[in-house]
Design an enzyme around this catalytic site. Sequence first.
Site, PDB file in Angstrom:
ATOM      1  N   CYS A  87       0.866  -1.177   0.000  1.00 19.04           N
ATOM      2  CA  CYS A  87       0.000   0.000   0.000  1.00 19.04           C
ATOM      3  C   CYS A  87       0.906   1.231   0.000  1.00 19.04           C
ATOM      4  CB  CYS A  87      -0.867  -0.038   1.253  1.00 19.04           C
ATOM      5  SG  CYS A  87      -1.878   1.431   1.490  1.00 19.04           S
ATOM      6  N   CYS A 200      -1.054   3.796  -6.624  1.00 16.78           N
ATOM      7  CA  CYS A 200      -1.884   3.171  -5.581  1.00 16.78           C
ATOM      8  C   CYS A 200      -2.083   1.740  -6.054  1.00 16.78           C
ATOM      9  CB  CYS A 200      -3.218   3.898  -5.477  1.00 16.78           C
ATOM     10  SG  CYS A 200      -4.490   2.987  -4.547  1.00 16.78           S
TER      11      CYS A 200
HETATM   12  N1  DGL Z   1      -4.058   0.687  -2.080  1.00 15.11           N
HETATM   13  C1  DGL Z   1      -3.657   1.807  -1.328  1.00 15.11           C
HETATM   14  C2  DGL Z   1      -2.402   2.490  -1.868  1.00 15.11           C
HETATM   15  O1  DGL Z   1      -1.614   1.880  -2.549  1.00 15.11           O
HETATM   16  C3  DGL Z   1      -4.636   2.823  -0.836  1.00 15.11           C
HETATM   17  C4  DGL Z   1      -6.060   2.838  -1.214  1.00 15.11           C
HETATM   18  C5  DGL Z   1      -6.889   3.514  -0.137  1.00 15.11           C
HETATM   19  O2  DGL Z   1      -7.192   2.822   0.832  1.00 15.11           O
HETATM   20  O3  DGL Z   1      -7.145   4.716  -0.237  1.00 15.11           O
HETATM   21  O4  DGL Z   1      -2.167   3.637  -1.595  1.00 15.11           O
END
Ligand code: DGL
Length: 289
Positions: A87, A200
């Site tokens: 993440c 993301c």
């Molecule tokens: N998948 C996450 C990232 O790479 C964040 C998505 C979220 O929860 O806003 O930042």
Amino acid sequence: MLSTSATDELQQKLIRQSPIGIFDSGVGGLSVLRHIRQQLPDEALCYFADAGFAPYGDKPESVITERTLLIAQFLIGRGVKALVVACNTATAAAIKLLRAQFPELILIGVEPGVKPAARLSHTGCVGVLATSSTLASSKYQALCAQVQRTTQIRFIHQACPGLADLIERGELNTPATMQLLETYLRPMLQAGADTIVLGCTHYPFVEETIRRIAASHLLQQVELVDTGLAVARQLQRLLTEQHKLSQPGHQSPPLQFYTSGTPEKLTLALQQLLNIAPTDYSAQKMFAI
Ligand code: DGL
């Protein structure tokens, strides 16, 4: 009684068989998990989706840090030999703290691929799609400043509120997703971006929709940068260096999934996004976290 060397050997074997922990605010980290499975097919994996607290992208840094520490402790409690913070938002907020708290652990974070994007771009204009929290973080800003010191690249940043939610709901190419993406992509495409960073881990799941929109702007050649494979390779390198790679076995290694949200939703996502059937893993809700 076992000799010291036999005990050491047994311990090494147990470490090699331990799972790799992977986590994200929700299903986004599965875009990293798929590369890890391909790259390291003999490894047991233990994934945590913090869907009960998603999205992270517009939460204060202190909340994201608190969640990240709790989940890291939970996965370390399951005996993981390495932890992948799949993440960008959690990495930007908390990787430094995690490294300080768990100095012995193999720990890998993800960050927007602005360096590879700068190398790939022909127009000198790169679009970056990420969460508001990632874009505002000092870690990301330092990374961008570093790239800009050595290249003439112009970055066009776009925060994408609402996009991770749609992906969590499995809406990969619905009219709502098309419309939101069109709004986010138009300014960067019109400015001449030929390379787009998927900053993301949720966004690789809408890659096809992004390509369709870019094509409708008559930009067939847009490059999308996803760092999932690079993360899997880095993990492989560190496990190899530390002699912690799992040995090939007769059975496929266990896959475990945990969620702070609804297990049924995670089951659907695993089927839709990675084509993993419920018979191939165990999924549990974690109430305690
Ligand atoms: N998948 C996450 C990232 O790479 C964040 C998505 C979220 O929860 O806003 O930042």
